[in-house]
Design a protein around this motif. Structure first.
Motif, PDB file in Angstrom:
ATOM      1  N   UNK A   1      27.801 -10.345  31.792  1.00 15.83           N
ATOM      2  CA  UNK A   1      27.478 -11.681  31.301  1.00 15.83           C
ATOM      3  C   UNK A   1      26.338 -11.609  30.296  1.00 15.83           C
ATOM      4  N   UNK A   2      26.478 -12.359  29.216  1.00 15.98           N
ATOM      5  CA  UNK A   2      25.502 -12.337  28.147  1.00 15.98           C
ATOM      6  C   UNK A   2      25.815 -11.336  27.047  1.00 15.98           C
TER       7      UNK A   2
ATOM      8  N   UNK B   1      29.421 -19.925  20.493  1.00 14.92           N
ATOM      9  CA  UNK B   1      29.374 -18.568  21.063  1.00 14.92           C
ATOM     10  C   UNK B   1      30.415 -17.653  20.433  1.00 14.92           C
ATOM     11  N   UNK B   2      31.559 -18.203  20.081  1.00 10.65           N
ATOM     12  CA  UNK B   2      32.651 -17.411  19.512  1.00 10.65           C
ATOM     13  C   UNK B   2      32.783 -17.730  18.024  1.00 10.65           C
ATOM     14  N   UNK B   3      33.247 -16.745  17.269  1.00 12.55           N
ATOM     15  CA  UNK B   3      33.504 -16.948  15.847  1.00 12.55           C
ATOM     16  C   UNK B   3      34.785 -16.236  15.455  1.00 12.55           C
TER      17      UNK B   3
ATOM     18  N   UNK C   1      30.429 -15.329  29.307  1.00 15.11           N
ATOM     19  CA  UNK C   1      30.220 -15.837  30.654  1.00 15.11           C
ATOM     20  C   UNK C   1      31.363 -15.363  31.553  1.00 15.11           C
ATOM     21  N   UNK C   2      31.139 -15.308  32.849  1.00 16.00           N
ATOM     22  CA  UNK C   2      32.232 -14.911  33.750  1.00 16.00           C
ATOM     23  C   UNK C   2      33.479 -15.777  33.583  1.00 16.00           C
ATOM     24  N   UNK C   3      33.288 -17.040  33.240  1.00 15.25           N
ATOM     25  CA  UNK C   3      34.443 -17.925  33.059  1.00 15.25           C
ATOM     26  C   UNK C   3      35.232 -17.633  31.791  1.00 15.25           C
TER      27      UNK C   3
ATOM     28  N   UNK D   1      34.435 -10.363  32.267  1.00 10.22           N
ATOM     29  CA  UNK D   1      32.990 -10.560  32.178  1.00 10.22           C
ATOM     30  C   UNK D   1      32.423 -10.577  33.591  1.00 10.22           C
ATOM     31  N   UNK D   2      31.566  -9.633  33.874  1.00  9.75           N
ATOM     32  CA  UNK D   2      30.976  -9.549  35.212  1.00  9.75           C
ATOM     33  C   UNK D   2      29.656 -10.298  35.266  1.00  9.75           C
TER      34      UNK D   2
END
Length: 124
Positions: A13-14, A66-68, A86-88, A122-123
């Motif tokens: 995560x991150x 966050x995404x591009x 993120x984990x989600x 994503x952990x």
């Protein structure tokens, strides 16, 4: 057009990942391009899209900022840069293409061409 997605993997995560979608058979320059994802037990959903000319980009609210998404028509490749994961965000990510008929569309049924998917985990 045949699409090949790659770049998935396991990240904390991150962290960040960049997905690639390479096309063969035809030039991507004639198509809108999109990324969708499907988490376990959930329906496939729109994540990000980019218009044929690259002048329009579209994002799901859950990934904005966050995404591009970007495209390099000379390389016949589309990218999805994913930051602050993120984990989600864990899901199989698919790239897709469509001819730009009647403007950009986020509905999955409007996208006829799909790649095979790449898994992003994503952990926490």
């Amino acid at each position: 057009v045949q699409l090949q997605a790659s770049g998935g993997g396991l990240v904390q995560a991150g962290g960040s990942l960049r997905l690639s979608c390479a096309a063969s058979g035809r030039s991507l320059g004639s198509y809108d391009m999109g990324w969708f994802r499907q988490a376990p037990g959930k329906e496939r959903e729109f994540v990000a899209g980019i218009s044929k000319g690259g002048d329009g980009t579209y994002y799901a609210d859950s990934v904005k900022g966050r995404f591009a998404i970007s495209r390099d028509n000379a390389k016949n490749t589309v990218y999805l840069q994913m930051n602050s994961l993120k984990p989600e965000d864990t899901a199989v990510y698919y790239c897709a293409s469509r001819l730009p008929i009647l403007g950009f569309r986020q509905t999955m049924s409007q996208w006829p061409y799909w790649g095979q998917g790449t898994l992003v985990t994503v952990s926490s």
